[in-house]
Scaffold this motif. Structure first.
Motif, short mmCIF file in Angstrom:
data_model
loop_
_atom_site.label_atom_id
_atom_site.label_comp_id
_atom_site.label_asym_id
_atom_site.label_seq_id
_atom_site.Cartn_x
_atom_site.Cartn_y
_atom_site.Cartn_z
N VAL A 50 13.35 -11.01 -3.50
CA VAL A 50 13.32 -12.25 -4.28
C VAL A 50 12.00 -13.00 -4.09
O VAL A 50 11.67 -13.42 -2.97
CB VAL A 50 14.53 -13.15 -3.90
CG1 VAL A 50 14.53 -14.43 -4.72
CG2 VAL A 50 15.83 -12.38 -4.08
N GLY A 51 11.26 -13.14 -5.20
CA GLY A 51 9.99 -13.86 -5.13
C GLY A 51 8.77 -12.95 -5.15
O GLY A 51 7.67 -13.41 -5.44
N TRP A 52 8.96 -11.67 -4.89
CA TRP A 52 7.83 -10.73 -4.86
C TRP A 52 7.85 -9.91 -6.16
O TRP A 52 8.85 -9.23 -6.44
CB TRP A 52 7.95 -9.79 -3.66
CG TRP A 52 7.42 -10.37 -2.37
CD1 TRP A 52 6.21 -10.08 -1.79
CD2 TRP A 52 8.03 -11.32 -1.50
NE1 TRP A 52 6.04 -10.79 -0.63
CE2 TRP A 52 7.14 -11.57 -0.41
CE3 TRP A 52 9.25 -12.02 -1.53
CZ2 TRP A 52 7.43 -12.45 0.61
CZ3 TRP A 52 9.53 -12.90 -0.50
CH2 TRP A 52 8.63 -13.12 0.56
N PRO A 53 6.78 -9.93 -6.94
CA PRO A 53 6.81 -9.23 -8.23
C PRO A 53 7.03 -7.72 -8.08
O PRO A 53 6.36 -7.07 -7.28
CB PRO A 53 5.42 -9.50 -8.82
CG PRO A 53 4.86 -10.64 -8.05
CD PRO A 53 5.51 -10.62 -6.71
N SER A 54 7.96 -7.19 -8.86
CA SER A 54 8.38 -5.80 -8.67
C SER A 54 7.25 -4.80 -8.93
O SER A 54 7.15 -3.80 -8.24
CB SER A 54 9.59 -5.48 -9.53
OG SER A 54 9.31 -5.77 -10.87
N GLN A 55 6.39 -5.09 -9.89
CA GLN A 55 5.33 -4.11 -10.17
C GLN A 55 4.40 -3.97 -8.98
O GLN A 55 3.94 -2.88 -8.66
CB GLN A 55 4.58 -4.50 -11.45
CG GLN A 55 3.77 -3.36 -12.06
CD GLN A 55 4.64 -2.13 -12.38
OE1 GLN A 55 5.65 -2.23 -13.06
NE2 GLN A 55 4.26 -0.97 -11.85
N ASN A 56 4.14 -5.10 -8.29
CA ASN A 56 3.30 -5.04 -7.08
C ASN A 56 3.98 -4.21 -5.99
O ASN A 56 3.33 -3.46 -5.27
CB ASN A 56 3.02 -6.45 -6.52
CG ASN A 56 2.15 -7.25 -7.47
OD1 ASN A 56 1.69 -6.73 -8.49
ND2 ASN A 56 1.95 -8.52 -7.16
N ILE A 57 5.30 -4.38 -5.88
CA ILE A 57 6.04 -3.61 -4.85
C ILE A 57 5.92 -2.12 -5.15
O ILE A 57 5.62 -1.31 -4.26
CB ILE A 57 7.54 -4.01 -4.82
CG1 ILE A 57 7.71 -5.52 -4.64
CG2 ILE A 57 8.27 -3.25 -3.73
CD1 ILE A 57 9.16 -6.00 -4.77
N VAL A 58 6.16 -1.78 -6.42
CA VAL A 58 6.13 -0.36 -6.80
C VAL A 58 4.74 0.22 -6.52
O VAL A 58 4.61 1.33 -5.98
CB VAL A 58 6.51 -0.20 -8.29
CG1 VAL A 58 6.26 1.22 -8.77
CG2 VAL A 58 7.97 -0.58 -8.50
N ASN A 59 3.69 -0.54 -6.88
CA ASN A 59 2.32 -0.05 -6.66
C ASN A 59 2.02 0.10 -5.17
O ASN A 59 1.48 1.11 -4.73
CB ASN A 59 1.30 -1.01 -7.28
CG ASN A 59 1.43 -1.05 -8.79
OD1 ASN A 59 2.08 -0.20 -9.40
ND2 ASN A 59 0.84 -2.06 -9.41
N ASP A 60 2.42 -0.92 -4.40
CA ASP A 60 2.12 -0.89 -2.97
C ASP A 60 2.88 0.24 -2.29
O ASP A 60 2.30 1.02 -1.51
CB ASP A 60 2.49 -2.26 -2.37
CG ASP A 60 2.13 -2.33 -0.90
OD1 ASP A 60 1.23 -1.59 -0.47
OD2 ASP A 60 2.75 -3.12 -0.16
N LEU A 61 4.18 0.37 -2.59
CA LEU A 61 4.95 1.44 -1.96
C LEU A 61 4.43 2.81 -2.41
O LEU A 61 4.37 3.75 -1.63
CB LEU A 61 6.45 1.30 -2.25
CG LEU A 61 7.21 0.55 -1.13
CD1 LEU A 61 6.74 -0.86 -0.96
CD2 LEU A 61 8.71 0.62 -1.34
N GLY A 62 4.02 2.87 -3.67
CA GLY A 62 3.45 4.13 -4.19
C GLY A 62 2.24 4.53 -3.37
O GLY A 62 2.07 5.70 -3.00
N SER A 63 1.40 3.53 -3.04
CA SER A 63 0.20 3.87 -2.27
C SER A 63 0.55 4.22 -0.82
O SER A 63 -0.21 4.84 -0.12
CB SER A 63 -0.81 2.72 -2.34
OG SER A 63 -0.30 1.62 -1.62
#
Ligand code: PLP
Length: 378
Positions: free
Chosen positions: A300-313
């Motif tokens: 909650v509060g963290w943009p999902s696309q950033n999460i996906v990109n960060d976890l992807g990396s």
């Protein structure tokens, strides 16, 4: 790499690839050819059709191969409206269907149809009563998915079918079972839908092959493609023999110890829910009792696309909602009318029979790192 996106697509086991390779390179005949290699291929396509049909609890003659689930969804919507063109121009569907159904319905709207888009409750649930209440005398089609691909909710198709038989027996019922086939009870006979869509690449089969079940209440179904008479004259085009072989082999493999596999997936989902709940600001969205392979959560509060990109990396593959909506807000999550902070942080984890606790631990650690090192932006 940690792969937690099995609802988007699944790895193809070696045995499936081998079955396809044999058909591509050795048994490459066209099933319409009249010499032995062609006749043999025709025979084998029917064996593979039966393999898939058996898993779906229908007759082989009721199963038609298509190029994907999307094609089967489009075909079902247009064929149902065609059969019931004299009954009326109303469709009932849900706001959380896959785009393959939604866009087909929107196309029908442009042809003058009226479409009712039912909105589920905030936990993604939808009752048969809600669906049946929207059905009218002029409802040509009800299209409701079996398992929601972003949330994992299971919708009450059999109950809807029984209710329709009472309320308006002529209304045809389609269910998109792409996420339900070999994941939850999914027998064409038991569900009672007139059309049912499945797709191979969600169960360890290749991409580019799906199938549509067409039930006995559909009289003279509208052909999807006219041409050389393949698929009972309803979907012409030389059969994608290698894809069909792969589909059947994947079905055979998935059905081996299926109950055990489903139980393992459900345990992994529950373990993930428990393990991830320890992360601050993390909210579990999937309601209990859903499909075993899908867990929807929000940081909650963290943009999902950033999460996906960060976890992807970090080598962890997850998705922000459905893979078909990358970059755009998901219509499924939007329909739930969650707060901006919750809906903006939604991600989906989805599991296969090979997912283990180590995969979940790695994902949880990566998510925790994301939470602790990135600023919330929503
Ligand atoms: N329906 C649902 C519920 C899905 O999840 C998908 C794929 O993600 C589809 C339809 C489309 O299937 P295909 O990729 O075979 O076109």
């Amino acid at each position: 790499m940690i792969y937690l996106d099995h609802a988007a697509t699944t790895p193809v086991p070696r045995a499936v690839a081998d079955a396809m390779y044999e058909v591509l390179t050795e048994q490459f005949g066209n099933p319409s050819s009249q010499y032995p290699m062609g006749l043999e291929m025709k025979r084998r396509v029917e064996v593979w059709r039966k393999t898939v049909a058996d898993a779906l609890g229908c007759g082989a003659k009721q199963l038609f191969f298509t190029s994907c689930g999307t094609e089967a969804d489009n075909w079902a919507v247009t064929a149902a409206c065609w059969q019931n063109r004299h009954l009326g121009r109303h469709i009932v569907t849900t706001a959380v269907e896959h785009s393959a159904v939604l866009e087909a319905c929107r196309w029908m709207e442009r042809q003058g149809y009226e479409v009712t888009y039912l909105v589920p409750a905030q936990d993604g649930s939808l009752s048969a009563e809600q669906v049946l209440a929207a059905v009218r005398q002029d409802t040509a089609l009800v299209s409701c998915m079996l398992v929601n691909n972003e949330l994992g909710n299971i919708y009450p198709i059999a109950e809807i079918a029984r209710g329709l038989a009472v309320k308006n027996p002529q209304t045809l019922l389609h269910t998109d079972a792409v996420q339900g086939f070999l994941k939850v009870p999914c027998s064409a006979k038991t569900l009672g839908a007139d059309f049912l869509t499945i797709s191979a690449h969600k169960i360890g089969g290749p991409k580019g092959i799906g199938a549509l079940y067409i039930g006995p209440r559909v009289r003279n179904p509208k052909p999807l493609l006219a041409g050389g008479g393949q698929e009972g004259g309803l979907r012409a085009g030389t059969e994608a023999t290698a894809q069909i072989a792969g589909f059947a082999r994947a079905v055979e493999l998935r059905r081996e110890n299926l109950e055990e596999k489903l139980l393992c997936m459900a345990k992994i989902r529950d373990y993930a829910a428990e393990r991830l709940s320890a992360i601050p600001d993390l909210k579990i969205l999937s309601a209990p009792g859903g499909a075993p392979h899908i867990l929807s959560i929000s940081l909650v509060g963290w943009p999902s696309q950033n999460i996906v990109n960060d976890l992807g990396s970090q080598g962890v593959c997850i998705s922000a909602g459905s893979a078909c909506h990358q970059g755009k807000p998901s219509h499924v999550i939007a329909a739930l009318k969650l707060s901006k902070k919750v809906s903006g942080g939604v991600i989906r984890l989805s599991f296969g029979p090979e997912t283990d606790k180590g995969d979940i631990d790695a994902c949880a650690d990566a998510l925790r790192r994301h939470h602790d090192t990135r600023m919330p932006m929503l």
